[in-house]
Design a protein around this motif. Structure first.
Motif, PDB file in Angstrom:
ATOM      1  N   ASN A 303       0.873  -1.174   0.000  1.00 53.73           N
ATOM      2  CA  ASN A 303       0.000   0.000   0.000  1.00 53.73           C
ATOM      3  C   ASN A 303       0.907   1.220   0.000  1.00 53.73           C
ATOM      4  N   THR A 304       0.833   2.029  -1.044  1.00 51.21           N
ATOM      5  CA  THR A 304       1.640   3.251  -1.062  1.00 51.21           C
ATOM      6  C   THR A 304       0.707   4.448  -1.144  1.00 51.21           C
ATOM      7  N   TYR A 305       1.229   5.580  -0.710  1.00 48.62           N
ATOM      8  CA  TYR A 305       0.397   6.787  -0.612  1.00 48.62           C
ATOM      9  C   TYR A 305       1.175   7.994  -1.110  1.00 48.62           C
ATOM     10  N   PRO A 307       0.456  12.232  -3.205  1.00 50.15           N
ATOM     11  CA  PRO A 307      -0.243  13.048  -4.197  1.00 50.15           C
ATOM     12  C   PRO A 307       0.646  13.324  -5.414  1.00 50.15           C
ATOM     13  N   THR A 308       0.031  13.712  -6.501  1.00 50.67           N
ATOM     14  CA  THR A 308       0.774  14.093  -7.710  1.00 50.67           C
ATOM     15  C   THR A 308       1.833  15.143  -7.349  1.00 50.67           C
ATOM     16  N   GLU A 309       1.499  16.015  -6.389  1.00 55.68           N
ATOM     17  CA  GLU A 309       2.382  17.122  -6.002  1.00 55.68           C
ATOM     18  C   GLU A 309       3.671  16.643  -5.350  1.00 55.68           C
ATOM     19  N   GLY A 406      -3.779  18.381   2.363  1.00 56.16           N
ATOM     20  CA  GLY A 406      -5.249  18.430   2.498  1.00 56.16           C
ATOM     21  C   GLY A 406      -5.792  17.094   2.981  1.00 56.16           C
ATOM     22  N   ASP A 407      -4.895  16.110   3.177  1.00 53.18           N
ATOM     23  CA  ASP A 407      -5.311  14.811   3.733  1.00 53.18           C
ATOM     24  C   ASP A 407      -5.228  14.882   5.249  1.00 53.18           C
ATOM     25  N   GLU A 408      -6.153  14.172   5.874  1.00 55.24           N
ATOM     26  CA  GLU A 408      -6.107  14.106   7.327  1.00 55.24           C
ATOM     27  C   GLU A 408      -5.456  12.781   7.726  1.00 55.24           C
ATOM     28  N   TYR A 431     -10.086   8.158  -9.186  1.00 57.40           N
ATOM     29  CA  TYR A 431      -9.886   9.452  -9.835  1.00 57.40           C
ATOM     30  C   TYR A 431      -9.953  10.580  -8.814  1.00 57.40           C
ATOM     31  N   ARG A 432      -9.015  11.503  -8.937  1.00 54.50           N
ATOM     32  CA  ARG A 432      -8.977  12.656  -8.030  1.00 54.50           C
ATOM     33  C   ARG A 432      -9.924  13.735  -8.545  1.00 54.50           C
ATOM     34  N   ILE A 433     -10.814  14.175  -7.689  1.00 51.75           N
ATOM     35  CA  ILE A 433     -11.825  15.149  -8.111  1.00 51.75           C
ATOM     36  C   ILE A 433     -11.969  16.227  -7.044  1.00 51.75           C
TER      37      ILE A 433
HETATM   38  P1  AMP Z   1      -3.415  11.899  -6.898  1.00 48.41           P
HETATM   39  O1  AMP Z   1      -2.743  13.211  -6.915  1.00 48.41           O
HETATM   40  O2  AMP Z   1      -4.416  11.713  -7.983  1.00 48.41           O
HETATM   41  O3  AMP Z   1      -2.461  10.759  -6.808  1.00 48.41           O
HETATM   42  O4  AMP Z   1      -4.266  11.861  -5.544  1.00 48.41           O
HETATM   43  C1  AMP Z   1      -3.626  12.028  -4.303  1.00 48.41           C
HETATM   44  C2  AMP Z   1      -4.601  11.782  -3.203  1.00 48.41           C
HETATM   45  O5  AMP Z   1      -5.108  10.442  -3.259  1.00 48.41           O
HETATM   46  C3  AMP Z   1      -3.956  11.869  -1.838  1.00 48.41           C
HETATM   47  O6  AMP Z   1      -3.810  13.199  -1.411  1.00 48.41           O
HETATM   48  C4  AMP Z   1      -4.946  11.067  -1.005  1.00 48.41           C
HETATM   49  O7  AMP Z   1      -6.092  11.821  -0.714  1.00 48.41           O
HETATM   50  C5  AMP Z   1      -5.342   9.942  -1.958  1.00 48.41           C
HETATM   51  N1  AMP Z   1      -4.507   8.754  -1.749  1.00 48.41           N
HETATM   52  C6  AMP Z   1      -3.457   8.362  -2.488  1.00 48.41           C
HETATM   53  N2  AMP Z   1      -2.960   7.192  -2.024  1.00 48.41           N
HETATM   54  C7  AMP Z   1      -3.710   6.829  -0.960  1.00 48.41           C
HETATM   55  C8  AMP Z   1      -3.698   5.729  -0.034  1.00 48.41           C
HETATM   56  N3  AMP Z   1      -2.833   4.732  -0.137  1.00 48.41           N
HETATM   57  N4  AMP Z   1      -4.623   5.734   0.963  1.00 48.41           N
HETATM   58  C9  AMP Z   1      -5.527   6.737   1.083  1.00 48.41           C
HETATM   59  N5  AMP Z   1      -5.592   7.789   0.231  1.00 48.41           N
HETATM   60  C10 AMP Z   1      -4.703   7.844  -0.777  1.00 48.41           C
END
Ligand code: AMP
Length: 534
Positions: A303-305, A307-309, A406-408, A431-433
């Protein structure tokens, strides 16, 4: 070695290996390198001193890769735009990028100006004089720009540098290597028969998740097996394609895996080549992770996390039994070169286990949004706290930045957890919206004065979107009521208009006409109340 040098090396050492396969189309490493050299030569000549980024329009054709590399070899960033984007949105991006040429691998159905077609690209990439090495982007130059949904109704472009990309791929490669090492003996035997790993490409290139499969694959000299949108939507075609692909490394959103898992044939016995799953882009439910582990007991699931930024992903964790049965899965530990902070509402750093906004510092954080200082300064703040801050460039003018996501979330025992959003950004099927993006576009439609879009959740997961709209009316006019066929027609008209502005996945499934939107005591639209109504 930076990513371009690695690809060049693969071109020399294993030039005949396939780098990308899509349907009947195949491209080798040496073709990728040579063709992009020639196309870069042409771009340099055609655009001269201008360093404006180049829009690359298409879907999954391997020549997309040639175009990407050609842009950066000519010293310009590329900006990938997928065919699923509506004309208006492509127009917005083309206007922002403002270049004389657009490279395209699909038909120019939108009559884009300066369009260089696949036939021309093919010819140029065979005939033109190759580019000079010295033209290439250097480490701090922007390598690509990916546009994401913007709350004002216009997309915003995230600039990612070559250095950002190198730092990301160094880590993503280490995840795949770790997974290969962790493979069961039987699976290692299967892999050792092959010299090249095959990566699945599910996401369109305009979505930064694709950077994870594309560039990890290119860095490792792998083969990218691309599956197009049509195949993804047809369970039978998808199964056939997955079998044909003999994929080793699966990269997708959790939603896509869930959809595939609905098919009983999808398991580790039938698909014994898959040894690694890399997930990103949205929450990976503990139930999905556990089921997948049961279906593929010999595979590494990560599981990786991110944002595009901050270049695709910045935290990660390999799933194991110890993580299940304790509620939500963690998003993992920060990668090397990244630090994660949790800020409470008053701006202080949260204590262990305390929730707040997730902020990212480190070597994959973008320099900001393309030509959008205002938005950049809202969410990219100066990094004065991270531990590697002092060791950064002595150049005082180059400030290290931190991205407020902006994530909690919270941190517990060194593991980061993401618990939701503090703003109006959502993820629907990966999809990011920005809900504000849809609302702004609704309000542009004549006859609509107010709009509020809320997600409809089932078991906590967002299933679709519902728009509440208030029509413009004369204060003295009697309240409008429609019979069902007129209301149906009106909803269709609104949806059709939205489809011209927004990708299909952003068009709300349901539209509800209301006299007014409910308000909170603070005078804001009461979104919670509306959400409770759907
Ligand atoms: P994007 O820029 O389209 O990759 O979206 C980024 C956002 O997707 C992050 O700021 C999170 O809100 C959400 N996100 C990405 N990966 C995860 C994850 N593994 N678990 C929960 N949320 C995620």
């Amino acid at each position: 070695m930076n990513i371009l040098e690695k690809i060049e090396n693969h071109g020399k050492m294993q030039g005949d290996n396939i780098v990308m396969e899509y349907g009947a189309e195949k491209l080798t490493y040496s073709e990728l390198w040579e063709k992009s050299d020639r196309l870069a030569g042409w771009i340099s000549e055609r655009l001269g001193d201008s360093k404006k980024p180049v829009l690359v329009y298409g879907h999954k054709h391997p020549m997309m890769l040639v175009c990407f590399l050609a842009c950066v070899k000519s010293g310009r960033a590329y900006c990938p735009v997928d065919i699923s984007m509506p004309e208006q949105r492509i127009g917005d991006i083309a206007e922002a990028v403002d270049n004389d040429i657009i490279l395209g691998t699909e038909e120019n159905t939108h009559n884009l100006k300066g369009y260089v077609s696949l036939d021309e690209i093919d010819r140029i990439s065979k005939e033109h004089t190759p580019v000079d090495y010295s033209k290439r982007v250097s480490s701090e130059d922007t390598y690509y720009i990916i546009f994401t949904s913007g709350s004002t109704g216009k997309p915003k472009g995230v600039e990612i540098s070559l250095e950002n990309l190198n730092n990301f791929t160094d880590w993503s490669v280490s995840l795949v290597e770790d997974s290969q090492e962790g493979c069961h003996d039987e699976m290692r035997d299967i892999n050792s028969r092959k010299s090249q790993l095959t990566f699945m490409n599910q996401a369109p290139f305009s979505f930064d998740l694709s950077v994870m499969d594309l560039y990890t694959c290119l860095a490792m000299g792998g083969r990218l097996y691309s599956i197009d949108k049509k195949t993804q939507q047809d369970p039978k075609l998808l199964m056939d394609e997955l079998r044909k692909g003999e994929i080793n490394v699966w990269v997708s959103t959790p939603s896509f895996a869930e959809m595939t898992m609905a098919n009983k044939e999808f398991n580790g016995e039938e698909f014994d080549s898959i040894n690694t799953f890399l997930f990103c882009g949205e929450k990976l439910g503990a139930d999905t992770g556990k089921r997948l582990q049961e279906l593929f007991p010999n595979s590494g699931i990560y599981n990786t996390y991110g944002p595009t930024e901050s270049t695709v992903a910045v935290t990660g964790i390999k799933l194991d039994d110890s993580l299940f049965g304790k509620g939500d899965l963690p998003i993992g530990r920060p990668k090397p070169g990244t630090e994660i902070y949790i800020f409470t509402e008053d701006g202080s750093i949260a204590k262990e286990g305390e929730k707040g906004e997730i902020a990212i510092a480190g070597n994959t954080v973008s320099k900001g949004y393309f030509k959008n200082r205002e938005k950049t300064s809202e969410v990219f703040i100066e990094d004065n706290i991270s531990s590697f801050h002092d060791s950064k460039d002595s150049d005082e003018t180059k400030k290290a930045m931190m991205y407020k996501t902006g994530d909690e979330g919270y941190i517990s025992n060194g593991l980061v957890y993401c618990t939701g959003r503090i703003d109006l950004q959502i993820k629907l099927h990966g999809y990011r919206i920005e809900l504000g993006d849809i609302e702004s576009n609704l309000k542009f439609i004549e006859g609509i004065s107010q709009a509020c879009v809320v997600p409809r959740r089932v078991d906590g997961k967002i299933r679709n979107l519902v728009a509440f709209v208030v029509e413009t009316s004369d204060a003295n006019a009697p309240r409008k009521t429609y019979d069902s066929s007129t209301a149906f027609q009106k909803r269709k008209e609104i949806r059709d208009k939205l489809k011209c502005q927004l990708p299909d996945y952003m068009v709300p499934k349901k539209i509800v006409f209301v006299d007014s939107l409910p308000m909170t005591i603070n005078g804001k639209v009461d979104r919670k109340k509306l959400e409770a109504m759907v």
